[in-house]
Design a protein around this motif. Structure first.
Motif, PDB file in Angstrom:
ATOM      1  N   TYR A  16       0.813  -1.219   0.000  1.00 40.42           N
ATOM      2  CA  TYR A  16       0.000   0.000   0.000  1.00 40.42           C
ATOM      3  C   TYR A  16       0.846   1.269   0.000  1.00 40.42           C
ATOM      4  CZ  TYR A  16      -4.843  -1.561   0.279  1.00 40.42           C
ATOM      5  OH  TYR A  16      -6.083  -2.062  -0.031  1.00 40.42           O
ATOM      6  N   LYS A  17       2.105   1.178   0.425  1.00 40.22           N
ATOM      7  CA  LYS A  17       2.989   2.357   0.387  1.00 40.22           C
ATOM      8  C   LYS A  17       3.224   2.845  -1.037  1.00 40.22           C
ATOM      9  CE  LYS A  17       5.589   1.290   4.631  1.00 40.22           C
ATOM     10  NZ  LYS A  17       6.936   0.996   5.186  1.00 40.22           N
TER      11      LYS A  17
ATOM     12  N   ALA B  55      -0.310 -10.444  -8.654  1.00 46.34           N
ATOM     13  CA  ALA B  55      -0.931  -9.465  -7.766  1.00 46.34           C
ATOM     14  C   ALA B  55      -1.020 -10.067  -6.366  1.00 46.34           C
ATOM     15  CB  ALA B  55      -2.313  -9.083  -8.282  1.00 46.34           C
ATOM     16  N   ILE B  56      -1.332  -9.228  -5.392  1.00 50.43           N
ATOM     17  CA  ILE B  56      -1.446  -9.674  -3.993  1.00 50.43           C
ATOM     18  C   ILE B  56      -2.919  -9.650  -3.605  1.00 50.43           C
ATOM     19  CG2 ILE B  56      -0.776  -9.203  -1.606  1.00 50.43           C
ATOM     20  CD1 ILE B  56       1.663  -7.649  -2.841  1.00 50.43           C
ATOM     21  N   TYR B  57      -3.399 -10.787  -3.134  1.00 50.01           N
ATOM     22  CA  TYR B  57      -4.821 -10.899  -2.814  1.00 50.01           C
ATOM     23  C   TYR B  57      -5.128 -10.244  -1.470  1.00 50.01           C
ATOM     24  CZ  TYR B  57      -9.487 -12.904  -2.445  1.00 50.01           C
ATOM     25  OH  TYR B  57     -10.851 -13.067  -2.334  1.00 50.01           O
TER      26      TYR B  57
ATOM     27  N   LYS C  86     -10.574  -8.750  -4.176  1.00 48.15           N
ATOM     28  CA  LYS C  86      -9.787  -7.578  -4.537  1.00 48.15           C
ATOM     29  C   LYS C  86      -8.303  -7.919  -4.468  1.00 48.15           C
ATOM     30  CE  LYS C  86     -13.128  -4.394  -4.781  1.00 48.15           C
ATOM     31  NZ  LYS C  86     -13.404  -3.586  -5.986  1.00 48.15           N
ATOM     32  N   VAL C  87      -7.512  -7.260  -5.310  1.00 46.45           N
ATOM     33  CA  VAL C  87      -6.059  -7.404  -5.269  1.00 46.45           C
ATOM     34  C   VAL C  87      -5.422  -6.027  -5.277  1.00 46.45           C
ATOM     35  CG1 VAL C  87      -6.034  -9.635  -6.471  1.00 46.45           C
ATOM     36  CG2 VAL C  87      -5.838  -7.511  -7.807  1.00 46.45           C
ATOM     37  N   ILE C  88      -4.190  -5.948  -4.783  1.00 46.57           N
ATOM     38  CA  ILE C  88      -3.365  -4.768  -5.011  1.00 46.57           C
ATOM     39  C   ILE C  88      -2.296  -5.189  -6.001  1.00 46.57           C
ATOM     40  CG2 ILE C  88      -1.915  -5.177  -2.955  1.00 46.57           C
ATOM     41  CD1 ILE C  88      -1.661  -2.065  -2.781  1.00 46.57           C
ATOM     42  N   GLU C  89      -2.072  -4.350  -7.011  1.00 42.52           N
ATOM     43  CA  GLU C  89      -1.196  -4.739  -8.112  1.00 42.52           C
ATOM     44  C   GLU C  89      -0.564  -3.525  -8.756  1.00 42.52           C
ATOM     45  OE1 GLU C  89      -3.533  -6.453 -11.259  1.00 42.52           O
ATOM     46  OE2 GLU C  89      -4.892  -4.744 -11.351  1.00 42.52           O
ATOM     47  N   SER C  90       0.518  -3.770  -9.486  1.00 43.56           N
ATOM     48  CA  SER C  90       1.077  -2.757 -10.377  1.00 43.56           C
ATOM     49  C   SER C  90       0.730  -3.166 -11.797  1.00 43.56           C
ATOM     50  CB  SER C  90       2.596  -2.647 -10.204  1.00 43.56           C
ATOM     51  OG  SER C  90       3.091  -1.607 -11.024  1.00 43.56           O
TER      52      SER C  90
ATOM     53  N   ILE D 248       0.096   1.677  -9.592  1.00 39.85           N
ATOM     54  CA  ILE D 248      -0.223   0.701  -8.546  1.00 39.85           C
ATOM     55  C   ILE D 248      -1.605   1.042  -8.016  1.00 39.85           C
ATOM     56  CG2 ILE D 248       0.375  -0.135  -6.243  1.00 39.85           C
ATOM     57  CD1 ILE D 248       3.140   1.193  -8.372  1.00 39.85           C
ATOM     58  N   MET D 249      -2.470   0.028  -7.956  1.00 35.66           N
ATOM     59  CA  MET D 249      -3.865   0.281  -7.592  1.00 35.66           C
ATOM     60  C   MET D 249      -4.512  -0.971  -7.011  1.00 35.66           C
ATOM     61  SD  MET D 249      -5.100   0.633 -11.547  1.00 35.66           S
ATOM     62  CE  MET D 249      -4.343  -0.408 -12.801  1.00 35.66           C
ATOM     63  N   VAL D 250      -5.686  -0.781  -6.421  1.00 38.22           N
ATOM     64  CA  VAL D 250      -6.522  -1.879  -5.934  1.00 38.22           C
ATOM     65  C   VAL D 250      -7.599  -2.125  -6.979  1.00 38.22           C
ATOM     66  CG1 VAL D 250      -8.161  -2.618  -4.153  1.00 38.22           C
ATOM     67  CG2 VAL D 250      -6.064  -1.384  -3.506  1.00 38.22           C
ATOM     68  N   GLN D 251      -7.726  -3.386  -7.370  1.00 39.58           N
ATOM     69  CA  GLN D 251      -8.648  -3.743  -8.448  1.00 39.58           C
ATOM     70  C   GLN D 251      -9.377  -5.053  -8.113  1.00 39.58           C
ATOM     71  OE1 GLN D 251      -9.101  -2.330 -11.996  1.00 39.58           O
ATOM     72  NE2 GLN D 251      -8.721  -0.677 -10.535  1.00 39.58           N
ATOM     73  N   PRO D 252     -10.482  -5.338  -8.817  1.00 37.94           N
ATOM     74  CA  PRO D 252     -11.096  -6.670  -8.687  1.00 37.94           C
ATOM     75  C   PRO D 252     -10.096  -7.745  -9.118  1.00 37.94           C
ATOM     76  CG  PRO D 252     -12.577  -5.154  -9.811  1.00 37.94           C
ATOM     77  CD  PRO D 252     -11.253  -4.457  -9.713  1.00 37.94           C
ATOM     78  N   ILE D 253     -10.240  -8.938  -8.567  1.00 39.91           N
ATOM     79  CA  ILE D 253      -9.309 -10.018  -8.897  1.00 39.91           C
ATOM     80  C   ILE D 253      -9.371 -10.365 -10.390  1.00 39.91           C
ATOM     81  CG2 ILE D 253     -10.918 -11.887  -8.327  1.00 39.91           C
ATOM     82  CD1 ILE D 253      -8.484 -13.384  -7.104  1.00 39.91           C
ATOM     83  N   LYS D 254     -10.512 -10.139 -11.011  1.00 41.58           N
ATOM     84  CA  LYS D 254     -10.646 -10.302 -12.465  1.00 41.58           C
ATOM     85  C   LYS D 254     -11.261  -9.029 -13.036  1.00 41.58           C
ATOM     86  CE  LYS D 254     -11.274 -15.347 -12.350  1.00 41.58           C
ATOM     87  NZ  LYS D 254     -12.157 -16.485 -12.735  1.00 41.58           N
ATOM     88  N   ASN D 255     -10.655  -8.527 -14.107  1.00 42.72           N
ATOM     89  CA  ASN D 255     -11.231  -7.358 -14.779  1.00 42.72           C
ATOM     90  C   ASN D 255     -10.967  -7.458 -16.273  1.00 42.72           C
ATOM     91  OD1 ASN D 255      -8.571  -6.475 -15.278  1.00 42.72           O
ATOM     92  ND2 ASN D 255      -8.555  -5.080 -13.530  1.00 42.72           N
ATOM     93  N   GLY D 256     -11.259  -6.400 -16.990  1.00 41.87           N
ATOM     94  CA  GLY D 256     -11.158  -6.423 -18.446  1.00 41.87           C
ATOM     95  C   GLY D 256      -9.750  -6.506 -18.978  1.00 41.87           C
TER      96      GLY D 256
END
Length: 346
Positions: free
Chosen positions: A219-220, A309-311, A316-320, A325-333
């Motif tokens: 998250y940093k 990504a990190i679950y 939800k996951v946090i990913e680059s 770097i953002m928080v997104q659904p585990i599956k997206n477009g």
């Protein structure tokens, strides 16, 4: 007489349930006589606000870890252990066990309780096809930035021209001398490479604390740009596996020879593939995913790993992922073909 014996039996049973009791209720050998330093609870145990254990504070479950600062004996009461939080619990060996601290099973990555030093040489010379933060800085300084921080031919030519103008050895590569002449600090030539996230959990913290340390580090970087081949300080961006590696370091996991230092080397932007291939993570079914697991993705239409990504839980996951770097659904477009789940902490 029978009623007295029955009452005594009930009192003894009650003491066993909570870890309470007096010296007379149990043999002295049932208790620690010296400070065990770190303990793991063997069953549900009550924390108290006082050494006599008369004022309850909270209840902790089996496999809870604690740092012990002192073994305390109050007259008329069984020995107690004082934790680094100022609370007390029983010193009864039936309830607590001395331990070296929280650890993964031997076949998986071991949890470090001292600061991790990543594998690799700090202070590398930047050359063609290198990526990472130093390349990103060089390209921006020389005006060759094109949205993809890969040391390309244009950057190589610009470096050679810069070296000629400043009386440096003309190599097209950026060593420490050229780096400093470009206007960057001498110390940053190594500090960018050497950054490793500080440990966010200790031996006396359990699984949950290590997972939260990992996620807290990720998250940093939130909102920072996606930068290929990058895994350095939170003031910069990262790519997907660069983010995962710094999060792992914060949780006490060193996936060497996969390394934040080597992440900028040609080809190492795909450390997501190396992490996926590691046999030191346990791969679990998608339906069994838990907070703190790594989520790996296939490139659409292939079985090639191209993202990690990190679950976070709740799908939800946090990913680059470009652009940041953002928080997104585990599956997206952008990426929805999940290759699998790797468990970091057990």
């Amino acid at each position: 007489m029978f009623q007295k014996k029955l009452l005594a039996g009930v009192l003894l049973a009650t003491s066993l349930v909570t870890g309470m009791g007096t010296v007379s209720a149990h043999a002295a050998s049932d208790y620690y006589t010296t400070n065990p330093k770190i303990i793991r609870t063997k069953k549900t145990v009550v924390y108290y606000r006082d050494a006599a254990r008369t004022h309850r504070a909270q209840t902790v479950k089996k496999n809870h870890y604690a740092k012990i600062t002192q073994l305390v004996t109050v007259k008329g009461h069984a020995p107690a252990l004082k934790t680094n939080t100022g609370k007390y619990l029983t010193a009864n060996k039936a309830f607590v066990a001395k331990t070296a601290g929280y650890q993964n099973p031997q076949k998986y990555y071991q949890v470090h309780n001292t600061q991790i030093k990543p594998y690799g040489k700090v202070g590398y010379t930047v050359k063609r096809n290198y990526e990472g933060i130093k390349t990103w800085k060089i390209m921006r300084r020389l005006g060759t930035a094109n949205g993809y921080n890969k040391y390309n031919q244009a950057t190589y030519n610009a470096v050679k021209a810069f070296q000629r103008r400043h009386g440096l050895k003309v190599t097209g590569n950026v060593n420490e001398k050229t780096w400093v002449k470009l206007g960057f600090s001498k110390s940053s030539f190594k500090s960018i490479d050497s950054y490793v996230a500080p440990l966010g959990a200790h031996a006396w913290n359990g699984r949950s604390a290590h997972i939260e340390a990992m996620i807290h580090q990720a998250y940093k970087y939130l909102g920072k740009p996606y930068l290929v081949g990058s895994s350095s300080k939170p003031i910069y961006g990262t790519d997907c596996s660069g983010l995962a590696m710094q999060a792992l370091y914060a949780g006490g996991i060193d996936p060497a020879p996969i390394s934040a230092i080597h992440h900028a080397y040609p080809g190492n932007e795909w450390n997501s593939r190396n992490l996926w291939a590691s046999k030191k993570f346990q791969h679990v079914a998608y339906r069994n995913r838990q907070r703190g697991d790594l989520v790996f993705y296939y490139q659409p239409g292939t079985h090639t790993i191209w993202h990690v990504a990190i679950y976070l839980g709740h799908n939800k996951v946090i990913e680059s992922w470009p652009p940041r770097i953002m928080v997104q659904p585990i599956k997206n477009g952008q990426r929805s073909d999940v290759a699998g789940i790797a468990r970091v902490f057990h």
